[in-house]
Motif scaffolding. Structure first.
Motif, PDB file in Angstrom:
ATOM      1  N   TYR A 218      24.100  37.416  39.581  1.00 53.87           N
ATOM      2  CA  TYR A 218      23.600  36.663  39.108  1.00 53.87           C
ATOM      3  C   TYR A 218      22.797  35.185  39.176  1.00 53.87           C
ATOM      4  N   VAL A 219      21.654  34.851  38.539  1.00 52.72           N
ATOM      5  CA  VAL A 219      20.627  33.592  38.427  1.00 52.72           C
ATOM      6  C   VAL A 219      21.675  32.380  37.840  1.00 52.72           C
ATOM      7  N   LEU A 220      22.129  31.534  38.496  1.00 54.92           N
ATOM      8  CA  LEU A 220      22.847  30.362  37.892  1.00 54.92           C
ATOM      9  C   LEU A 220      22.006  29.235  37.866  1.00 54.92           C
ATOM     10  N   GLY A 221      22.432  28.227  37.144  1.00 54.37           N
ATOM     11  CA  GLY A 221      22.254  26.608  37.617  1.00 54.37           C
ATOM     12  C   GLY A 221      22.449  25.476  37.437  1.00 54.37           C
ATOM     13  N   ARG A 222      22.523  24.139  38.290  1.00 55.26           N
ATOM     14  CA  ARG A 222      23.380  23.222  37.840  1.00 55.26           C
ATOM     15  C   ARG A 222      23.464  22.405  36.518  1.00 55.26           C
ATOM     16  N   ILE A 223      23.788  21.884  35.456  1.00 47.92           N
ATOM     17  CA  ILE A 223      23.516  20.705  34.386  1.00 47.92           C
ATOM     18  C   ILE A 223      23.503  19.714  35.496  1.00 47.92           C
ATOM     19  N   SER A 224      22.679  19.170  35.569  1.00 46.76           N
ATOM     20  CA  SER A 224      22.206  17.246  36.023  1.00 46.76           C
ATOM     21  C   SER A 224      23.356  16.599  35.824  1.00 46.76           C
ATOM     22  N   GLY A 225      24.236  15.603  36.672  1.00 49.31           N
ATOM     23  CA  GLY A 225      24.614  14.914  36.471  1.00 49.31           C
ATOM     24  C   GLY A 225      26.282  14.966  35.957  1.00 49.31           C
ATOM     25  N   THR A 226      26.576  17.501  36.218  1.00 49.64           N
ATOM     26  CA  THR A 226      28.252  16.788  35.588  1.00 49.64           C
ATOM     27  C   THR A 226      28.373  18.281  36.831  1.00 49.64           C
ATOM     28  N   MET A 227      29.645  18.590  36.372  1.00 47.62           N
ATOM     29  CA  MET A 227      30.086  19.258  38.224  1.00 47.62           C
ATOM     30  C   MET A 227      31.201  20.163  37.200  1.00 47.62           C
ATOM     31  N   TYR A 228      31.119  20.783  36.090  1.00 48.88           N
ATOM     32  CA  TYR A 228      32.225  21.622  34.796  1.00 48.88           C
ATOM     33  C   TYR A 228      30.692  22.318  34.029  1.00 48.88           C
ATOM     34  N   SER A 229      29.874  21.768  34.181  1.00 49.12           N
ATOM     35  CA  SER A 229      28.702  22.359  33.264  1.00 49.12           C
ATOM     36  C   SER A 229      27.857  23.934  34.290  1.00 49.12           C
ATOM     37  N   LEU A 230      28.071  24.430  33.370  1.00 53.76           N
ATOM     38  CA  LEU A 230      26.861  25.216  34.081  1.00 53.76           C
ATOM     39  C   LEU A 230      25.687  25.814  33.552  1.00 53.76           C
ATOM     40  N   LYS A 231      24.385  26.766  34.077  1.00 52.18           N
ATOM     41  CA  LYS A 231      23.376  27.281  33.221  1.00 52.18           C
ATOM     42  C   LYS A 231      23.266  28.938  33.159  1.00 52.18           C
ATOM     43  N   ARG A 232      23.687  29.600  33.066  1.00 51.02           N
ATOM     44  CA  ARG A 232      23.489  31.034  33.501  1.00 51.02           C
ATOM     45  C   ARG A 232      21.809  31.027  32.836  1.00 51.02           C
ATOM     46  N   LYS A 233      20.842  31.416  34.116  1.00 54.45           N
ATOM     47  CA  LYS A 233      19.786  31.557  33.303  1.00 54.45           C
ATOM     48  C   LYS A 233      19.071  33.006  33.097  1.00 54.45           C
ATOM     49  N   LYS A 234      20.017  33.794  34.131  1.00 54.06           N
ATOM     50  CA  LYS A 234      19.754  35.477  33.987  1.00 54.06           C
ATOM     51  C   LYS A 234      20.208  35.998  34.731  1.00 54.06           C
ATOM     52  N   PRO A 235      21.552  37.085  33.422  1.00 56.68           N
ATOM     53  CA  PRO A 235      22.068  38.063  33.230  1.00 56.68           C
ATOM     54  C   PRO A 235      21.842  39.087  34.225  1.00 56.68           C
ATOM     55  N   GLY A 236      23.375  38.908  34.978  1.00 55.86           N
ATOM     56  CA  GLY A 236      23.137  39.808  36.424  1.00 55.86           C
ATOM     57  C   GLY A 236      24.936  41.028  36.377  1.00 55.86           C
ATOM     58  N   SER A 237      25.294  41.484  37.666  1.00 54.11           N
ATOM     59  CA  SER A 237      26.464  41.994  38.114  1.00 54.11           C
ATOM     60  C   SER A 237      27.168  41.958  38.835  1.00 54.11           C
TER      61      SER A 237
END
Length: 475
Positions: A218-237
């Motif tokens: 998975y290619v993931l990222g953080r949402i600035s200023g939060t701890m319980y939010s995240l971004k899925r940049k690309k799907p994976g396995s």
């Protein structure tokens, strides 16, 4: 069942769970735990006959195996972006209770502030979904989990995604809640950790938990200023492989010609059967479409895992040794020479792996110029990024060099191959960590833990944010 001949721990587990339910007045279903199926079942059980999911302890329940089913409860150890993504995916699945175990108080403090939910955003930053999540629980050395009713039950499924340096210690803390019916999934980026866990945490082969190795793309990222939010940049396995052996080293590294006693063969066969059943149950839990879970045999799993481990053993080791960014390796002739020499030695070791002799086309693929070019291309694509190993050294944390270069050193010793460059790399990286810890402890004039940086060319970096520290998830 043959497993009954070597099962000393089921009485302890059942007794602990019975004590917990008796003290809290909870049924097996409401506590998330239940009685043990003495006919060879799985770890935790919840009632499946009555409408409430519980069963009366005062009546004749008959064959408990017909009334109870394996627990689906999953605990995730760690608070990295990937750990939160897995928690979101599993919490989105009906009937799978999910809990997170963390190493510090900040996620617990922020849980209520961020509405007690995990939120997922797509690559464009658009909100995708949100799920409720129980407050994470703190794991630390002095907690005695069996002293209080709420911690008296055993863990069924544990996904470990935290700093490699913290994994063994964390499992030692959780040891009273783990037995051979527990399944532990290791989602770290190296190889060779299973042997250390067996030696230091679970030395008795008959009481070891079922261990599953994991590898995600998975290619993931953080949402600035939060701890319980995240971004899925690309799907994976999510690739999984269940370890089905019970010796100190994985089966694929043991080549003894000694005959085994009949009872040992029988016990091993029963344990293998149980491990396979546990692994299948675990893979079934991790089957939401968002995870794209695939179970692989060892050789195929190893071939998927090795490229990342090889890259870390070369790129990350060189970055720490020279105190440079990825982009500063290629322009430096001496750094490039060290890269080439270390890669040559590592690939020579990989080419002699006994398990890869079964798939010569895969073995030969690691020796081609194409594979080398892919590693260089990936390094160039990282541009001015700093190696995660360099960041860990800056914090005084030991990077996972023991499960990258150290893994190749151990395999080279088994095969009688040269490993002096990998040994040098491991020693220098560990020396950098020791020096950094002394520097941070002494705090010499003009040298604070973060504002200057002798471990990274350029220096002057600002202090790490709380989100960065928690994403590294160190103790």
């Amino acid at each position: 069942m043959a497993g009954a001949e070597w099962s000393p721990s089921h009485v302890d587990r059942a007794g602990a769970e019975a004590m917990a339910m008796a003290m809290t007045g909870e049924s097996s279903a409401s506590a998330g735990q239940g009685a043990w199926d003495e006919h060879g079942g799985n770890p935790e059980y919840t009632g499946s006959q009555s409408g409430s999911g519980s069963h009366s302890s005062g009546s004749d329940s008959g064959d408990v195996s017909t009334q109870l089913q394996p627990s689906k409860r999953v605990h995730i150890l760690g608070f990295t972006t990937r750990a939160r993504f897995l928690a979101h995916a599993l919490a989105s699945t009906p009937d799978i209770p999910v809990g997170m175990l963390v190493h510090n108080l900040e996620p617990i403090k922020r849980w209520d502030e961020e509405h007690r939910r995990l939120s997922l955003y797509d690559a464009r930053g658009q909100w995708a979904s949100s799920v409720p999540l129980p407050c994470p629980r703190l794991i630390w050395e002095r907690r005695q989990y069996l002293d209080s009713p709420e911690h008296a039950y055993y863990l069924s499924h544990v996904i470990v995604d935290t700093q490699a340096a913290a994994i063994v210690r964390s499992l030692q803390y959780l040891r009273p809640r783990i037995d051979r019916q527990t399944t532990i999934c290791l989602l770290h980026d190296g190889l060779g950790l299973v042997e250390r866990i067996h030696e230091e945490v679970f030395p008795d082969p008959r009481n070891r938990p079922n261990i599953v190795l994991g590898h995600s793309s998975y290619v993931l990222g953080r949402i600035s200023g939060t701890m319980y939010s995240l971004k899925r940049k690309k799907p994976g396995s999510l690739l999984l492989h269940g370890i089905q052996n019970f010796d100190h080293a994985p089966r694929h590294t043991i080549y003894t010609g000694m005959p085994q006693p009949a009872h040992a063969t029988r016990d091993a066969s029963a344990m293998t059967e149980e491990r396979m059943r546990q692994t299948q149950n675990f893979v079934g839990l991790l089957s939401p479409n968002t995870l794209n879970t695939v179970s692989l045999p060892w050789v195929r799993f190893l071939c998927q895992k090795l490229p990342n481990v090889i890259f870390s053993s070369v790129a990350d080791a060189v970055s720490v040794i020279l105190g440079c960014r990825y982009s500063q390796i290629y322009p430096n002739y001496n750094a490039r020479s060290l890269w080439d020499s270390l890669l040559d030695e590592t690939l020579a070791i990989v080419a002699q792996f006994p398990e890869l002799q079964e798939v010569p086309h895969q073995r030969d693929a690691f020796l081609t110029s194409t594979f080398r070019r892919k590693l260089s291309t990936y390094r160039i694509s990282l541009r001015n990024n700093v190696s995660p190993w360099v960041k860990q050294v800056r914090y005084g944390i030991e990077p996972p060099v023991a499960y990258a270069n150290g893994y190749f050193i151990r395999r080279a010793r088994e095969l009688g191959l040269e490993h002096k460059l990998n040994s040098m790399a491991e020693e220098v990286v560990n020396a950098r960590v020791s020096a950094r810890r002394i520097e941070i402890k002494i705090d010499l004039l003009g040298t604070s833990a973060y504002m200057t940086d002798s471990d990274l060319i350029g220096g002057g970096q600002p202090p790490p944010t709380m989100e960065e520290i928690l994403d590294d998830d160190h103790l």
